[in-house]
Design a protein around this motif. Structure first.
Motif, PDB file in Angstrom:
ATOM      1  N   UNK A   1       0.984  -0.964  -0.026  1.00 31.05           N
ATOM      2  CA  UNK A   1       0.035   0.131   0.021  1.00 31.05           C
ATOM      3  C   UNK A   1       0.940   1.229  -0.025  1.00 31.05           C
ATOM      4  N   UNK A   2       0.510   2.125  -0.703  1.00 32.13           N
ATOM      5  CA  UNK A   2       0.931   3.568  -0.792  1.00 32.13           C
ATOM      6  C   UNK A   2      -0.302   4.449  -0.358  1.00 32.13           C
ATOM      7  N   UNK A   3      -0.170   4.927   0.924  1.00 34.43           N
ATOM      8  CA  UNK A   3      -1.408   5.723   1.509  1.00 34.43           C
ATOM      9  C   UNK A   3      -1.079   7.256   1.051  1.00 34.43           C
ATOM     10  N   UNK A   4      -1.301   7.759   0.056  1.00 35.47           N
ATOM     11  CA  UNK A   4      -0.664   8.987  -0.099  1.00 35.47           C
ATOM     12  C   UNK A   4      -1.360   9.927   1.016  1.00 35.47           C
ATOM     13  N   UNK A   5      -2.794   9.882   1.223  1.00 35.49           N
ATOM     14  CA  UNK A   5      -3.172  11.098   1.903  1.00 35.49           C
ATOM     15  C   UNK A   5      -2.935  10.840   3.358  1.00 35.49           C
ATOM     16  N   UNK A   6      -2.469   9.826   3.865  1.00 38.39           N
ATOM     17  CA  UNK A   6      -1.759   9.540   5.134  1.00 38.39           C
ATOM     18  C   UNK A   6      -0.219   9.563   5.282  1.00 38.39           C
ATOM     19  N   UNK A   7       0.587   9.489   3.964  1.00 49.94           N
ATOM     20  CA  UNK A   7       1.751   9.606   4.180  1.00 49.94           C
ATOM     21  C   UNK A   7       2.411   8.384   4.764  1.00 49.94           C
ATOM     22  N   UNK A   8       1.985   7.199   4.251  1.00 51.79           N
ATOM     23  CA  UNK A   8       2.823   6.099   4.559  1.00 51.79           C
ATOM     24  C   UNK A   8       2.645   4.990   3.608  1.00 51.79           C
ATOM     25  N   UNK A   9       3.657   3.910   3.786  1.00 52.22           N
ATOM     26  CA  UNK A   9       3.732   2.823   2.764  1.00 52.22           C
ATOM     27  C   UNK A   9       3.597   1.593   3.797  1.00 52.22           C
ATOM     28  N   UNK A  10       3.216   0.638   3.183  1.00 51.56           N
ATOM     29  CA  UNK A  10       3.169  -0.887   3.957  1.00 51.56           C
ATOM     30  C   UNK A  10       3.778  -1.735   2.818  1.00 51.56           C
ATOM     31  N   UNK A  11       4.802  -2.170   3.432  1.00 55.20           N
ATOM     32  CA  UNK A  11       5.780  -3.126   2.438  1.00 55.20           C
ATOM     33  C   UNK A  11       6.327  -4.343   3.132  1.00 55.20           C
ATOM     34  N   UNK A  12       6.517  -5.324   2.413  1.00 53.31           N
ATOM     35  CA  UNK A  12       7.442  -6.433   2.997  1.00 53.31           C
ATOM     36  C   UNK A  12       8.950  -6.331   2.805  1.00 53.31           C
ATOM     37  N   UNK A  13       9.261  -7.050   3.610  1.00 53.92           N
ATOM     38  CA  UNK A  13      10.875  -6.764   3.968  1.00 53.92           C
ATOM     39  C   UNK A  13      11.678  -7.057   2.844  1.00 53.92           C
ATOM     40  N   UNK A  14      11.417  -7.541   1.715  1.00 53.98           N
ATOM     41  CA  UNK A  14      12.137  -7.919   0.550  1.00 53.98           C
ATOM     42  C   UNK A  14      12.373  -6.752  -0.527  1.00 53.98           C
ATOM     43  N   UNK A  15      11.430  -5.842  -0.272  1.00 54.69           N
ATOM     44  CA  UNK A  15      11.392  -4.673  -1.318  1.00 54.69           C
ATOM     45  C   UNK A  15      12.674  -3.842  -1.090  1.00 54.69           C
ATOM     46  N   UNK A  16      13.224  -3.531  -2.311  1.00 54.73           N
ATOM     47  CA  UNK A  16      14.658  -2.636  -2.390  1.00 54.73           C
ATOM     48  C   UNK A  16      14.163  -1.335  -2.106  1.00 54.73           C
ATOM     49  N   UNK A  17      15.193  -0.820  -1.445  1.00 53.60           N
ATOM     50  CA  UNK A  17      14.830   0.570  -0.821  1.00 53.60           C
ATOM     51  C   UNK A  17      14.641   1.320  -2.180  1.00 53.60           C
ATOM     52  N   UNK A  18      15.465   1.217  -3.140  1.00 51.53           N
ATOM     53  CA  UNK A  18      15.327   2.464  -4.305  1.00 51.53           C
ATOM     54  C   UNK A  18      13.965   2.085  -5.018  1.00 51.53           C
ATOM     55  N   UNK A  19      13.353   0.648  -4.834  1.00 49.28           N
ATOM     56  CA  UNK A  19      11.951   0.641  -5.465  1.00 49.28           C
ATOM     57  C   UNK A  19      10.911   1.235  -4.715  1.00 49.28           C
ATOM     58  N   UNK A  20      11.002   1.136  -3.349  1.00 50.51           N
ATOM     59  CA  UNK A  20      10.235   1.791  -2.558  1.00 50.51           C
ATOM     60  C   UNK A  20       9.977   3.637  -2.850  1.00 50.51           C
ATOM     61  N   UNK A  21      11.219   3.919  -3.016  1.00 49.12           N
ATOM     62  CA  UNK A  21      11.489   5.208  -3.351  1.00 49.12           C
ATOM     63  C   UNK A  21      10.965   5.726  -4.722  1.00 49.12           C
ATOM     64  N   UNK A  22      10.963   4.676  -5.614  1.00 50.90           N
ATOM     65  CA  UNK A  22      10.380   4.816  -6.863  1.00 50.90           C
ATOM     66  C   UNK A  22       8.770   4.948  -6.875  1.00 50.90           C
ATOM     67  N   UNK A  23       8.230   3.872  -6.053  1.00 50.24           N
ATOM     68  CA  UNK A  23       6.959   3.759  -5.944  1.00 50.24           C
ATOM     69  C   UNK A  23       6.224   4.898  -5.294  1.00 50.24           C
TER      70      UNK A  23
END
Length: 453
Positions: free
Chosen positions: A96-118
């Motif tokens: 989840x990318x909760x844009x209105x609430x300014x948070x993301x929910x991710x699993x531990x294997x997500x690459x740092x840069x991939x979260x940044x791009x998302x």
């Protein structure tokens, strides 16, 4: 007990017992950390995989070594003989990318840069950016409380954590924190797990704070110095001034030259230190100009500010490839120490003196804005005593940092390489408190034994 005994509780394709395939899971990036041969590797895909593995491991008193991408530099993910290596690198969902609430929910294997791009697709960004951000996982970042170039303004990983899902040693699953900005219901268990290096539980989900993307084009300041003392004075002046750099990085003479050897970028090989700062506020150019003025007042030979993105990218690339450049020069022992920012010049001078005394090339870079330095000790290829000498030099560097009211680890963690130095920082009562926490969460001592404490 063999690795195949685990297969009864795991789904097909999760368990790895072939020695050739397990070889790639035995080590992290800490070259000097010893690695054993695991009994099995569990390549987890779900929280159930993690829970079942830990429940089985508890029942059979089998040690478990958790790992992500294996980019750590402290040996915390090096396998033990007969252990289960539990990899969460395959858990890669951005839930989840909760844009209105300014948070993301991710699993531990997500690459740092991939979260940044998302996050960027929603006009947001995720601040923690360790040098390995293109290959390191969020789980590993959480386990070591990783920092990065932007932490001078936005803080280390812990400051971006709202809540976690964690599997305990006996397989139970708990949740910590919340998805709200404020939350004081119960103890702050999230902060306890962040930085614990997999010794208290295994993180299987994280709710992470996002921030609005900076409104301005960043302005970059670069300054060169003829002495490390002047560079340290410039850092202290910039921090004390109330300016808000989004990064403030330093490279010493040896680092600049190794980078130029590895990938020529036109850096001035004669400098004692190169300081790179950036501002991302709405008045970024004014901030960068003010930082340049502070650098000149501190004795910079050259200090200039620019909004040219090409120049900025080149300078940041030079900083980010430091580790590869040093590795190209030989086998490397990378240190990670921190001191109060006012004592940075003393630290840099001390590291230089230790290098001279041991006749070792030590290339130091780091996050000058928060006093966290990374001296990289290059082992001479023609000295049979190189490893022992480098370890003695590293020991002196850590002890010197402690004498300056510093720490033996700013962001890489303790792992196996720094356990012997931890007693120099923690007194007996504090160390006992750490052991009590460990025994509460992991009474059988199966989670990453021999690491961190």
């Amino acid at each position: 007990m063999t690795g195949d005994a685990l297969s009864a509780v795991l789904d097909e394709g999760v368990l790895v017992t072939d020695p050739d395939r397990m070889e790639g899971f035995r080590r992290d990036s800490a070259d000097f950390a010893e690695a054993g041969m695991p009994m099995a590797v569990v390549s987890a895909r779900t929280v159930d995989d993690v829970s079942r593995t830990l429940r089985w491991a508890s029942e059979h008193r089998t040690p478990v070594v958790p790992r992500g991408a294996g980019t750590g530099l402290s040996g915390a993910a090096a396998a033990l003989d007969g252990c289960i290596v539990l990899s969460t690198a395959g858990m890669t969902a951005i839930r989840q990318i909760a844009a209105d609430d300014l948070y993301a929910v991710v699993e531990p294997g997500v690459i740092n840069a991939d979260l940044g791009r998302a996050a960027a697709e929603h006009g947001l960004f995720y601040p923690p950016d360790p040098s390995s951000f293109e290959i390191s996982t969020i789980g590993g970042n959480l386990a070591t409380n990783a920092g990065g170039l932007r932490c001078v303004k936005y803080g280390v990983t812990r400051e971006s954590v709202l809540g976690l899902q964690v599997v305990l040693a006996d397989g139970r699953v708990i949740r910590t924190g919340a998805r709200t900005v404020k939350n004081v219901a119960g103890y702050d268990l999230s902060s306890l797990f962040v930085g614990s290096e997999g010794t208290l539980g295994i993180i299987t989900e994280a709710t992470l704070r996002l921030r609005p993307a900076p409104a301005a084009t960043p302005a970059t300041m670069v300054a060169t110095f003829g002495s490390l003392v002047d560079a340290g004075r410039a850092v202290a002046s910039i921090v004390r001034s109330g300016l808000a750099p989004s990064l403030l990085e330093l490279m010493d003479h040896a680092s600049v030259n190794l980078i130029e050897d590895y990938r020529p970028m036109g850096l001035d090989r004669s400098v004692a230190a190169l300081l790179i700062a950036q501002a991302d506020s709405v008045d970024a150019q004014r901030q960068a100009d003010a930082m340049a003025a502070r650098a000149r007042d501190a004795g910079a030979a050259l200090a200039m500010a620019s909004t040219d993105p090409v120049e900025a990218d080149m300078l940041l690339q030079a900083r980010r490839i430091h580790y590869q450049a040093v590795e190209a020069a030989g086998r490397v022992l990378t240190e990670d120490i921190g001191v109060p920012r006012s004592r940075l010049a003393e630290l840099l001078g001390g590291i230089e003196e230790i290098g001279r005394r041991y006749s070792l090339l030590i290339a130091t870079v780091g996050h000058a804005g928060d006093g966290n330095m990374h001296p990289a000790i290059v082992l001479p290829r023609d000295r049979p005593d190189a490893v022992a000498t480098a370890l003695r030099a590293a020991d002196e560097i850590c002890r010197f940092a402690l004498r300056l009211d510093g720490t033996i680890s700013g962001e890489h963690g303790i792992g196996t390489l720094k356990r012997g130095w931890l007693s120099g920082q923690l007194d007996e009562a504090t160390y006992a408190a750490h052991r009590a926490v460990k025994s509460t969460f992991d009474p059988l001592g199966i989670l990453n034994p021999g690491r961190a404490l």
